[in-house]
Design a protein around this motif. Structure first.
Motif, PDB file in Angstrom:
ATOM      1  N   LEU A  78       0.851  -1.183   0.000  1.00  0.00           N
ATOM      2  CA  LEU A  78       0.000   0.000   0.000  1.00  0.00           C
ATOM      3  C   LEU A  78       0.887   1.233   0.000  1.00  0.00           C
ATOM      4  N   LEU A  79       0.631   2.145  -0.931  1.00  0.00           N
ATOM      5  CA  LEU A  79       1.389   3.392  -0.972  1.00  0.00           C
ATOM      6  C   LEU A  79       0.863   4.337   0.106  1.00  0.00           C
ATOM      7  N   HIS A  80       1.790   4.845   0.925  1.00  0.00           N
ATOM      8  CA  HIS A  80       1.391   5.765   2.001  1.00  0.00           C
ATOM      9  C   HIS A  80       2.548   6.697   2.317  1.00  0.00           C
ATOM     10  N   GLU A  81       2.323   8.004   2.124  1.00  0.00           N
ATOM     11  CA  GLU A  81       3.284   9.042   2.471  1.00  0.00           C
ATOM     12  C   GLU A  81       4.681   8.757   1.922  1.00  0.00           C
ATOM     13  N   GLY A  82       4.734   8.440   0.638  1.00  0.00           N
ATOM     14  CA  GLY A  82       6.020   8.295  -0.032  1.00  0.00           C
ATOM     15  C   GLY A  82       6.707   6.965   0.134  1.00  0.00           C
ATOM     16  N   SER A  83       6.028   5.990   0.734  1.00  0.00           N
ATOM     17  CA  SER A  83       6.619   4.664   0.898  1.00  0.00           C
ATOM     18  C   SER A  83       5.581   3.592   0.590  1.00  0.00           C
ATOM     19  N   VAL A  84       6.058   2.442   0.170  1.00  0.00           N
ATOM     20  CA  VAL A  84       5.196   1.283  -0.036  1.00  0.00           C
ATOM     21  C   VAL A  84       5.293   0.399   1.192  1.00  0.00           C
ATOM     22  N   HIS A  85       4.155   0.151   1.837  1.00  0.00           N
ATOM     23  CA  HIS A  85       4.077  -0.693   3.032  1.00  0.00           C
ATOM     24  C   HIS A  85       3.654  -2.089   2.588  1.00  0.00           C
ATOM     25  N   GLY A  86       4.581  -3.041   2.668  1.00  0.00           N
ATOM     26  CA  GLY A  86       4.347  -4.370   2.139  1.00  0.00           C
ATOM     27  C   GLY A  86       3.582  -5.271   3.087  1.00  0.00           C
ATOM     28  N   LEU A  87       2.846  -6.219   2.489  1.00  0.00           N
ATOM     29  CA  LEU A  87       2.104  -7.222   3.243  1.00  0.00           C
ATOM     30  C   LEU A  87       2.808  -8.572   3.153  1.00  0.00           C
ATOM     31  N   ALA A  88       2.768  -9.323   4.234  1.00  0.00           N
ATOM     32  CA  ALA A  88       3.273 -10.697   4.190  1.00  0.00           C
ATOM     33  C   ALA A  88       2.326 -11.581   3.396  1.00  0.00           C
ATOM     34  N   GLU A  89       1.043 -11.344   3.553  1.00  0.00           N
ATOM     35  CA  GLU A  89      -0.007 -12.060   2.843  1.00  0.00           C
ATOM     36  C   GLU A  89      -1.127 -11.077   2.537  1.00  0.00           C
ATOM     37  N   PRO A  90      -1.885 -11.284   1.442  1.00  0.00           N
ATOM     38  CA  PRO A  90      -1.812 -12.373   0.475  1.00  0.00           C
ATOM     39  C   PRO A  90      -0.639 -12.195  -0.483  1.00  0.00           C
ATOM     40  N   ALA A  91      -0.388 -13.228  -1.263  1.00  0.00           N
ATOM     41  CA  ALA A  91       0.765 -13.221  -2.150  1.00  0.00           C
ATOM     42  C   ALA A  91       0.533 -12.398  -3.409  1.00  0.00           C
ATOM     43  N   SER A  92      -0.721 -12.138  -3.766  1.00  0.00           N
ATOM     44  CA  SER A  92      -0.997 -11.400  -5.002  1.00  0.00           C
ATOM     45  C   SER A  92      -2.179 -10.460  -4.805  1.00  0.00           C
ATOM     46  N   LEU A  93      -2.205  -9.424  -5.632  1.00  0.00           N
ATOM     47  CA  LEU A  93      -3.305  -8.478  -5.569  1.00  0.00           C
ATOM     48  C   LEU A  93      -4.610  -9.121  -6.018  1.00  0.00           C
ATOM     49  N   VAL A  94      -4.545 -10.095  -6.915  1.00  0.00           N
ATOM     50  CA  VAL A  94      -5.751 -10.792  -7.352  1.00  0.00           C
ATOM     51  C   VAL A  94      -6.425 -11.480  -6.165  1.00  0.00           C
ATOM     52  N   GLU A  95      -5.622 -12.118  -5.314  1.00  0.00           N
ATOM     53  CA  GLU A  95      -6.183 -12.745  -4.113  1.00  0.00           C
ATOM     54  C   GLU A  95      -6.866 -11.717  -3.228  1.00  0.00           C
ATOM     55  N   LEU A  96      -6.241 -10.576  -3.076  1.00  0.00           N
ATOM     56  CA  LEU A  96      -6.814  -9.525  -2.240  1.00  0.00           C
ATOM     57  C   LEU A  96      -8.121  -9.012  -2.823  1.00  0.00           C
ATOM     58  N   LEU A  97      -8.146  -8.794  -4.150  1.00  0.00           N
ATOM     59  CA  LEU A  97      -9.359  -8.313  -4.804  1.00  0.00           C
ATOM     60  C   LEU A  97     -10.506  -9.301  -4.639  1.00  0.00           C
ATOM     61  N   GLY A  98     -10.178 -10.585  -4.634  1.00  0.00           N
ATOM     62  CA  GLY A  98     -11.207 -11.608  -4.504  1.00  0.00           C
ATOM     63  C   GLY A  98     -11.930 -11.569  -3.170  1.00  0.00           C
ATOM     64  N   GLY A  99     -11.341 -10.922  -2.177  1.00  0.00           N
ATOM     65  CA  GLY A  99     -11.969 -10.826  -0.871  1.00  0.00           C
ATOM     66  C   GLY A  99     -12.919  -9.663  -0.724  1.00  0.00           C
ATOM     67  N   GLY A 100     -12.995  -8.811  -1.750  1.00  0.00           N
ATOM     68  CA  GLY A 100     -13.932  -7.696  -1.711  1.00  0.00           C
ATOM     69  C   GLY A 100     -13.384  -6.470  -1.002  1.00  0.00           C
ATOM     70  N   VAL A 101     -14.236  -5.437  -0.912  1.00  0.00           N
ATOM     71  CA  VAL A 101     -13.833  -4.161  -0.327  1.00  0.00           C
ATOM     72  C   VAL A 101     -13.440  -4.317   1.137  1.00  0.00           C
ATOM     73  N   GLY A 102     -14.166  -5.162   1.869  1.00  0.00           N
ATOM     74  CA  GLY A 102     -13.845  -5.363   3.278  1.00  0.00           C
ATOM     75  C   GLY A 102     -12.448  -5.903   3.472  1.00  0.00           C
ATOM     76  N   ALA A 103     -12.072  -6.878   2.653  1.00  0.00           N
ATOM     77  CA  ALA A 103     -10.731  -7.463   2.751  1.00  0.00           C
ATOM     78  C   ALA A 103      -9.663  -6.435   2.412  1.00  0.00           C
ATOM     79  N   MET A 104      -9.944  -5.576   1.430  1.00  0.00           N
ATOM     80  CA  MET A 104      -8.977  -4.558   1.050  1.00  0.00           C
ATOM     81  C   MET A 104      -8.782  -3.545   2.174  1.00  0.00           C
ATOM     82  N   ARG A 105      -9.854  -3.183   2.845  1.00  0.00           N
ATOM     83  CA  ARG A 105      -9.735  -2.233   3.954  1.00  0.00           C
ATOM     84  C   ARG A 105      -8.961  -2.838   5.131  1.00  0.00           C
ATOM     85  N   ARG A 106      -9.243  -4.109   5.418  1.00  0.00           N
ATOM     86  CA  ARG A 106      -8.510  -4.773   6.508  1.00  0.00           C
ATOM     87  C   ARG A 106      -7.026  -4.888   6.157  1.00  0.00           C
ATOM     88  N   ALA A 107      -6.749  -5.207   4.897  1.00  0.00           N
ATOM     89  CA  ALA A 107      -5.353  -5.326   4.463  1.00  0.00           C
ATOM     90  C   ALA A 107      -4.646  -3.982   4.541  1.00  0.00           C
TER      91      ALA A 107
END
Length: 311
Positions: A18-47
């Motif tokens: 996630l881009l925030h204030e000039g830096s990318v904050h990485g996630l350990a999981e999920p492994a791909s953005l497609v997986e994240l999108l599959g969880g819907g808006v709620g999953a994206m907000r939690r991520a």
């Protein structure tokens, strides 16, 4: 939210960030953005909350190596939705727009295996002497849906990004005489990025007509070539999604391209102003495509690979 796929400096693997204030904050999981999108808006907000409070790593934008937001999308449908581009291109060769263009938004399928990131070099298609960029915007689908009505299609837009449909115009013209295509004329590279920008980030850019008033520009070696606006699109993304889903099923990660904005490719410019003023791309050329609020693509053109004879 502005989502990215980037190459982790820790292990060289792709990660979602996630881009925030000039830096990318990485996630350990999920492994791909497609997986994240599959969880819907709620999953994206939690991520997004996890990325900001418990990031796996934080990398500044001047150090991060960005990939395409969706490096291997399930499908890419690239439309031809800007009237100015269609009309100008047809007039330049003494033709008029077929009435059918105003009845359905036409598209072709591109190659998901040939997707490149926003700073990756791009090779000229083998055998081409007429290589071109196309200045476009794309949306990425964020849910499963079939036969989606236009008034609900906006719910399926996970975000917006920039897309360049690199085109070998001579190969495209030759193959399309056979009644099929484009195929090899568009098969070599599609550049997407730099980020996937969620719709809420762009609502303040929506104009009186409902379109997004985002300036779109392209330059080659620092010289301005193209300038247009996303607000001039004839077929809306909601209409494109509805049509794309007609009789079939869209899935998270599907890419829907707008097609070329008016003045947004060398083919159009050279037909109007002459090939001497707007020559085809050559090795060493640097192409910069920029869309207001979405960022930019910055690509160096490299020589083509060898053409192996078929007989």
């Amino acid at each position: 939210m502005r989502w990215a796929t980037y190459r982790s400096p820790r292990d060289g693997r792709d990660r979602v960030g996630l881009l925030h204030e000039g830096s990318v904050h990485g996630l350990a999981e999920p492994a791909s953005l497609v997986e994240l999108l599959g969880g819907g808006v709620g999953a994206m907000r939690r991520a997004a909350t996890t990325a900001l409070t418990e990031p796996a790593e934080v990398i500044t934008t001047d150090q991060v190596v960005l990939r395409a937001p969706v490096p291997s999308p399930p499908s890419i449908r690239d439309f031809m939705a800007f009237e100015e581009h269609v009309v100008t291109s047809m007039q330049a060769v003494g033709r008029t727009v077929d009435p059918g263009w105003y009845e359905i938004p036409v598209f072709y399928f591109s190659n998901p295996a040939a997707v490149f990131g926003p700073g990756d070099p791009v090779r000229i298609a083998p055998g081409s002497a007429a290589f071109d960029y196309e200045l476009e915007v794309a949306v990425v689908v964020g849910g499963h849906g079939a036969n989606i009505p236009v008034d609900r299609a906006g719910e399926y837009i996970a975000g917006y990004t920039i897309l360049s449909d690199w085109s070998a115009r001579d190969l495209q013209e030759h193959e399309m005489r056979q009644g099929l295509g484009p195929a090899k004329g568009k098969d070599t590279a599609t550049t997407i990025g730099p980020y996937l920008v969620t719709p809420d980030e762009l609502e303040s850019a929506r104009g009186p007509s409902g379109g997004l008033e985002l300036a779109m520009t392209a330059s080659v070696n620092g010289r301005r070539y193209s300038r247009g606006s996303l607000a001039t699109i004839h077929w809306s993304f909601e209409q494109l999604i509805s049509y794309a889903s007609r009789g079939t099923r869209l899935v998270p990660g599907d890419v829907i391209g707008s097609g070329t904005v008016g003045t947004g490719c060398i083919l159009e410019l050279s037909r109007v102003h002459g090939a001497d003023s707007y020559p085809w791309l050559a090795p060493g050329d640097r192409v910069r495509l920029e869309v207001e609020r979405l960022g930019h693509l910055d690509c160096v053109i490299e020589p083509a690979e060898v053409v192996h004879p078929l007989s």
